[in-house]
Design a protein around this motif. Sequence first.
Motif, PDB file in Angstrom:
ATOM      1  N   VAL A  41       0.833  -1.202   0.000  1.00 38.38           N
ATOM      2  CA  VAL A  41       0.000   0.000   0.000  1.00 38.38           C
ATOM      3  C   VAL A  41       0.871   1.257   0.000  1.00 38.38           C
ATOM      4  O   VAL A  41       0.558   2.250  -0.680  1.00 38.38           O
ATOM      5  N   THR A  42       1.977   1.228   0.724  1.00 38.23           N
ATOM      6  CA  THR A  42       2.867   2.390   0.763  1.00 38.23           C
ATOM      7  C   THR A  42       3.448   2.695  -0.611  1.00 38.23           C
ATOM      8  O   THR A  42       3.496   3.861  -1.042  1.00 38.23           O
ATOM      9  N   VAL A  43       3.895   1.656  -1.310  1.00 34.26           N
ATOM     10  CA  VAL A  43       4.429   1.846  -2.657  1.00 34.26           C
ATOM     11  C   VAL A  43       3.346   2.401  -3.581  1.00 34.26           C
ATOM     12  O   VAL A  43       3.600   3.291  -4.408  1.00 34.26           O
ATOM     13  N   GLY A  44       2.124   1.902  -3.425  1.00 36.25           N
ATOM     14  CA  GLY A  44       1.037   2.401  -4.250  1.00 36.25           C
ATOM     15  C   GLY A  44       0.725   3.864  -3.995  1.00 36.25           C
ATOM     16  O   GLY A  44       0.503   4.636  -4.933  1.00 36.25           O
ATOM     17  N   VAL A  45       0.739   4.272  -2.730  1.00 36.67           N
ATOM     18  CA  VAL A  45       0.433   5.666  -2.395  1.00 36.67           C
ATOM     19  C   VAL A  45       1.519   6.595  -2.924  1.00 36.67           C
ATOM     20  O   VAL A  45       1.236   7.639  -3.530  1.00 36.67           O
ATOM     21  N   PHE A  46       2.773   6.240  -2.713  1.00 40.00           N
ATOM     22  CA  PHE A  46       3.859   7.100  -3.186  1.00 40.00           C
ATOM     23  C   PHE A  46       3.935   7.113  -4.711  1.00 40.00           C
ATOM     24  O   PHE A  46       4.315   8.128  -5.311  1.00 40.00           O
ATOM     25  N   SER A  47       3.595   6.012  -5.344  1.00 41.32           N
ATOM     26  CA  SER A  47       3.541   6.002  -6.809  1.00 41.32           C
ATOM     27  C   SER A  47       2.455   6.940  -7.309  1.00 41.32           C
ATOM     28  O   SER A  47       2.635   7.653  -8.311  1.00 41.32           O
ATOM     29  N   PHE A  48       1.333   6.937  -6.636  1.00 41.76           N
ATOM     30  CA  PHE A  48       0.249   7.848  -6.987  1.00 41.76           C
ATOM     31  C   PHE A  48       0.683   9.304  -6.854  1.00 41.76           C
ATOM     32  O   PHE A  48       0.448  10.128  -7.755  1.00 41.76           O
ATOM     33  N   LEU A  49       1.344   9.629  -5.751  1.00 39.01           N
ATOM     34  CA  LEU A  49       1.775  11.007  -5.530  1.00 39.01           C
ATOM     35  C   LEU A  49       2.840  11.433  -6.532  1.00 39.01           C
ATOM     36  O   LEU A  49       2.795  12.547  -7.082  1.00 39.01           O
ATOM     37  N   TYR A  50       3.802  10.558  -6.799  1.00 37.62           N
ATOM     38  CA  TYR A  50       4.860  10.925  -7.742  1.00 37.62           C
ATOM     39  C   TYR A  50       4.319  11.055  -9.166  1.00 37.62           C
ATOM     40  O   TYR A  50       4.730  11.950  -9.909  1.00 37.62           O
ATOM     41  N   LEU A  57       3.876  -2.781 -12.208  1.00 32.26           N
ATOM     42  CA  LEU A  57       5.255  -3.164 -12.530  1.00 32.26           C
ATOM     43  C   LEU A  57       5.502  -3.079 -14.030  1.00 32.26           C
ATOM     44  O   LEU A  57       6.540  -2.559 -14.474  1.00 32.26           O
ATOM     45  N   ILE A  58       4.564  -3.555 -14.829  1.00 35.62           N
ATOM     46  CA  ILE A  58       4.710  -3.504 -16.287  1.00 35.62           C
ATOM     47  C   ILE A  58       4.699  -2.061 -16.783  1.00 35.62           C
ATOM     48  O   ILE A  58       5.495  -1.673 -17.657  1.00 35.62           O
ATOM     49  N   LEU A  59       3.806  -1.236 -16.219  1.00 37.23           N
ATOM     50  CA  LEU A  59       3.718   0.157 -16.652  1.00 37.23           C
ATOM     51  C   LEU A  59       4.984   0.932 -16.332  1.00 37.23           C
ATOM     52  O   LEU A  59       5.520   1.662 -17.172  1.00 37.23           O
ATOM     53  N   TRP A  60       5.484   0.785 -15.112  1.00 36.59           N
ATOM     54  CA  TRP A  60       6.682   1.519 -14.726  1.00 36.59           C
ATOM     55  C   TRP A  60       7.910   1.004 -15.466  1.00 36.59           C
ATOM     56  O   TRP A  60       8.790   1.785 -15.842  1.00 36.59           O
ATOM     57  N   GLY A  61       7.965  -0.302 -15.682  1.00 41.12           N
ATOM     58  CA  GLY A  61       9.084  -0.840 -16.449  1.00 41.12           C
ATOM     59  C   GLY A  61       9.044  -0.414 -17.900  1.00 41.12           C
ATOM     60  O   GLY A  61      10.073  -0.093 -18.502  1.00 41.12           O
ATOM     61  N   LEU A  90       8.145  -4.439  -8.113  1.00 38.58           N
ATOM     62  CA  LEU A  90       8.495  -5.853  -8.233  1.00 38.58           C
ATOM     63  C   LEU A  90       8.542  -6.520  -6.862  1.00 38.58           C
ATOM     64  O   LEU A  90       7.956  -7.589  -6.652  1.00 38.58           O
ATOM     65  N   VAL A  91       9.210  -5.864  -5.917  1.00 41.44           N
ATOM     66  CA  VAL A  91       9.326  -6.434  -4.572  1.00 41.44           C
ATOM     67  C   VAL A  91       7.982  -6.450  -3.862  1.00 41.44           C
ATOM     68  O   VAL A  91       7.578  -7.459  -3.256  1.00 41.44           O
ATOM     69  N   ALA A  92       7.255  -5.325  -3.933  1.00 43.23           N
ATOM     70  CA  ALA A  92       5.989  -5.223  -3.208  1.00 43.23           C
ATOM     71  C   ALA A  92       4.939  -6.189  -3.751  1.00 43.23           C
ATOM     72  O   ALA A  92       4.220  -6.840  -2.979  1.00 43.23           O
ATOM     73  N   SER A  93       4.860  -6.307  -5.066  1.00 47.26           N
ATOM     74  CA  SER A  93       3.859  -7.204  -5.655  1.00 47.26           C
ATOM     75  C   SER A  93       4.185  -8.662  -5.359  1.00 47.26           C
ATOM     76  O   SER A  93       3.278  -9.454  -5.050  1.00 47.26           O
ATOM     77  N   SER A  94       5.440  -9.015  -5.423  1.00 40.80           N
ATOM     78  CA  SER A  94       5.831 -10.401  -5.122  1.00 40.80           C
ATOM     79  C   SER A  94       5.592 -10.729  -3.649  1.00 40.80           C
ATOM     80  O   SER A  94       5.078 -11.806  -3.312  1.00 40.80           O
ATOM     81  N   VAL A 143      14.212   7.897 -10.575  1.00 44.40           N
ATOM     82  CA  VAL A 143      13.058   7.637  -9.713  1.00 44.40           C
ATOM     83  C   VAL A 143      12.165   6.546 -10.309  1.00 44.40           C
ATOM     84  O   VAL A 143      11.643   5.688  -9.582  1.00 44.40           O
ATOM     85  N   THR A 144      12.009   6.551 -11.625  1.00 46.42           N
ATOM     86  CA  THR A 144      11.217   5.504 -12.283  1.00 46.42           C
ATOM     87  C   THR A 144      11.846   4.139 -12.100  1.00 46.42           C
ATOM     88  O   THR A 144      11.136   3.141 -11.888  1.00 46.42           O
ATOM     89  N   CYS A 145      13.159   4.067 -12.156  1.00 47.03           N
ATOM     90  CA  CYS A 145      13.852   2.791 -11.900  1.00 47.03           C
ATOM     91  C   CYS A 145      13.600   2.305 -10.472  1.00 47.03           C
ATOM     92  O   CYS A 145      13.365   1.110 -10.240  1.00 47.03           O
ATOM     93  N   VAL A 146      13.638   3.230  -9.527  1.00 50.16           N
ATOM     94  CA  VAL A 146      13.413   2.864  -8.122  1.00 50.16           C
ATOM     95  C   VAL A 146      11.991   2.342  -7.925  1.00 50.16           C
ATOM     96  O   VAL A 146      11.774   1.300  -7.273  1.00 50.16           O
ATOM     97  N   PHE A 147      11.010   3.024  -8.490  1.00 53.88           N
ATOM     98  CA  PHE A 147       9.630   2.571  -8.335  1.00 53.88           C
ATOM     99  C   PHE A 147       9.384   1.252  -9.067  1.00 53.88           C
ATOM    100  O   PHE A 147       8.569   0.445  -8.616  1.00 53.88           O
ATOM    101  N   THR A 148      10.055   1.041 -10.176  1.00 54.36           N
ATOM    102  CA  THR A 148       9.920  -0.246 -10.867  1.00 54.36           C
ATOM    103  C   THR A 148      10.408  -1.380  -9.976  1.00 54.36           C
ATOM    104  O   THR A 148       9.759  -2.437  -9.869  1.00 54.36           O
ATOM    105  N   PHE A 149      11.539  -1.168  -9.327  1.00 53.25           N
ATOM    106  CA  PHE A 149      12.065  -2.194  -8.413  1.00 53.25           C
ATOM    107  C   PHE A 149      11.136  -2.382  -7.215  1.00 53.25           C
ATOM    108  O   PHE A 149      10.875  -3.513  -6.786  1.00 53.25           O
ATOM    109  N   PHE A 150      10.627  -1.284  -6.666  1.00 55.36           N
ATOM    110  CA  PHE A 150       9.712  -1.381  -5.522  1.00 55.36           C
ATOM    111  C   PHE A 150       8.436  -2.134  -5.881  1.00 55.36           C
ATOM    112  O   PHE A 150       7.922  -2.919  -5.071  1.00 55.36           O
TER     113      PHE A 150
END
Length: 300
Positions: free
Chosen positions: A103-112, A207-211, A149-153, A140-147
């Motif tokens: 949820v945290t990754v989702g919220v920060f992705s929304f804000l960014y 993950l697909i969108l950010w990647g 991947l980790v968060a969804s898994s 920043v896009t690379c960081v969120f892509t990695f996040f």
Amino acid sequence: MDVVNQLVATGQFTIIKQPLGFMKILQWIFAIFAFSTCGSYSGMFKMSVECKNRSDSDLSIEVEFEYPFRLHQVYFDAPTCKGGNPERLFLIGDYSSSAGFFVTVGVFSFLYSMAALSVYVFILEKYREGCKGAQIDFVVTCVFTFFWLVASSAWAKGLSDVKASTDPDKVLLLIEACDEPENRCREVHDPVVSGLNTSVAFGFLNLILWGGNLWFVFKETGWLAAFGGTYPPSQEKAPAPESFAQDGYGQEGYAQQGDAYTGNQGGYQPDYGQGGYTEGGGDYQQGGYEQQPTSYANQM
């Protein structure tokens, strides 16, 4: 209202039609779906324990749980089928870390995504100036892509554990009265976890969108030209070589050479000023051919 109209007038909304802006809109929308479907979830399952002594039975045992899925704090009361007070039992497992990180990754992705989209629309020139903004955006896009991947898994694994811990058949094993063959224990209602399954799906879609957006942001960084060995042309004009300023290539020297070329020189100079060419008693003379070579007139 005037401020809003001014912002709309100065905004470059055509960027939304381009992949860079359109992908940000999709990231913004799918991030909302991801954290909302997980963070707003609440579920319930129901069981029944029918004792040999019907007066001790409980045919509607409801167990409610919700985000952040600290199931070890969720309890319910079950009959002992021996008379007396029911026993209090707790579910097993704490999956708040994986759910909270998702949820945290989702919220920060929304804000960014919202902030980046505002930059694209209102200050796109500064974003592309010197490529610094695009380079920061790429990192920043690379960081969120990695996040993602980790968060969804992690949340996919956590969800499978939540399903196991809230399975009524497995929860019935915690009740001692269900170990007695004369008592009848069964599930009445399974928890509905379709919303949680959707959250995992949205996580991997993010993950697909950010990647996929990495390529469009990378093209704005200017690194592609450096890797390809091409560089933008210099804005300064190179001085003309000194050889072009010499007499042979200068304006004066060129004029002198032109005069020498057009001047009177020796050699063959045709003279068409004498007698014209006659055939059959008639003169054949035209404006451009009034003169003939001197040698030809002497022969006539």
